[in-house]
Write a protein that holds these residues in place. Structure first.
Motif: not given
Length: 230
Positions: A79-82, A96-105, A152-166
């Protein structure tokens, strides 16, 4: 969230770092804190946490480079926090590989919800493996092969692939993907666009001419198991 979940926080603002760490410890997490990317990289590659909260703007080794290095060896949720919360900055963080992104504040409640969602996805009990066209999927270990080549898939890429392939040969909108894969009732659809592009780069023989993951302009995406160029 299970007690003892290991979370690493990489944040150069001591106030933010302390508040987030105290909140997660109160929720039962084991927390490591780092003020710069170089120290974090040395520790994390020796013992990977269950989840990483990563500031993008860091002294020395910045958050983008640290995410790239970690993503090369692990699919740990990031989770990117920025403070850089513009659209292009969010896209760059995801690329760059983040699965989620949360802006400050941000609110600690929202951060907690996002942490919980990432941990649920990474620890869910997986069903039996299966084959879909040229792809072979091992859900128990979250691994995917195209023919004999492992992808080699990240967690989110894997979940996206799994949803699409199903859901083969069905047009799915970006809003549906956000809802079903991200489990967000609302959000920035560009998040999906970034992950689709990253997934294509890994599963397609030529990402510029997709054979499997097609764009249906104005509607969404269609995944086909037939290896026929669009």
């Amino acid at each position: 969230m299970q007690a003892g979940t290991r979370v690493a926080i990489v944040e150069d603002d001591p106030a933010v770092r302390t508040v987030v760490a105290d909140h997660l410890r109160a929720a039962g997490c084991e927390v490591q804190q780092f003020a710069d990317g170089a120290d974090a990289w040395q520790a994390i590659r020796e013992r990977m946490p269950d989840l990483l909260i990563l500031d993008r703007m860091l002294p020395g080794l910045d958050g983008d480079e640290l995410a790239v290095r970690i993503r090369a060896i692990s699919s740990v949720p990031i989770i990117m926090l920025t403070a850089l919360d513009g659209l292009e900055h969010r896209i760059e963080g995801l690329e760059h590989g983040a699965d989620d992104y949360l802006g400050k504040p941000f609110s600690l409640r929202e951060l907690q919800l996002r942490v919980n969602a990432q941990l649920r996805r990474s620890s869910a009990v997986a069903p039996l493996g299966f084959t879909a066209g040229r792809f072979r999927v091992d859900p128990e270990h979250r691994r995917v092969w195209s023919g004999e080549r492992e992808i080699a898939l990240t967690t989110r890429e894997y979940e996206l692939f799994l949803y699409l392939v199903r859901n083969p040969d069905r047009v799915v909108s970006r809003e549906e993907i956000l809802r079903e894969v991200w489990q967000w009732g609302f959000g920035d659809a560009s998040t999906v666009t970034v992950h689709v592009r990253r997934l294509r780069e890994k599963i397609e023989p030529d990402p510029r001419i997709p054979s499997f993951l097609h764009t249906e302009w104005g509607a969404g995406y269609r995944f086909t198991l037939q290896e026929v160029p669009a």
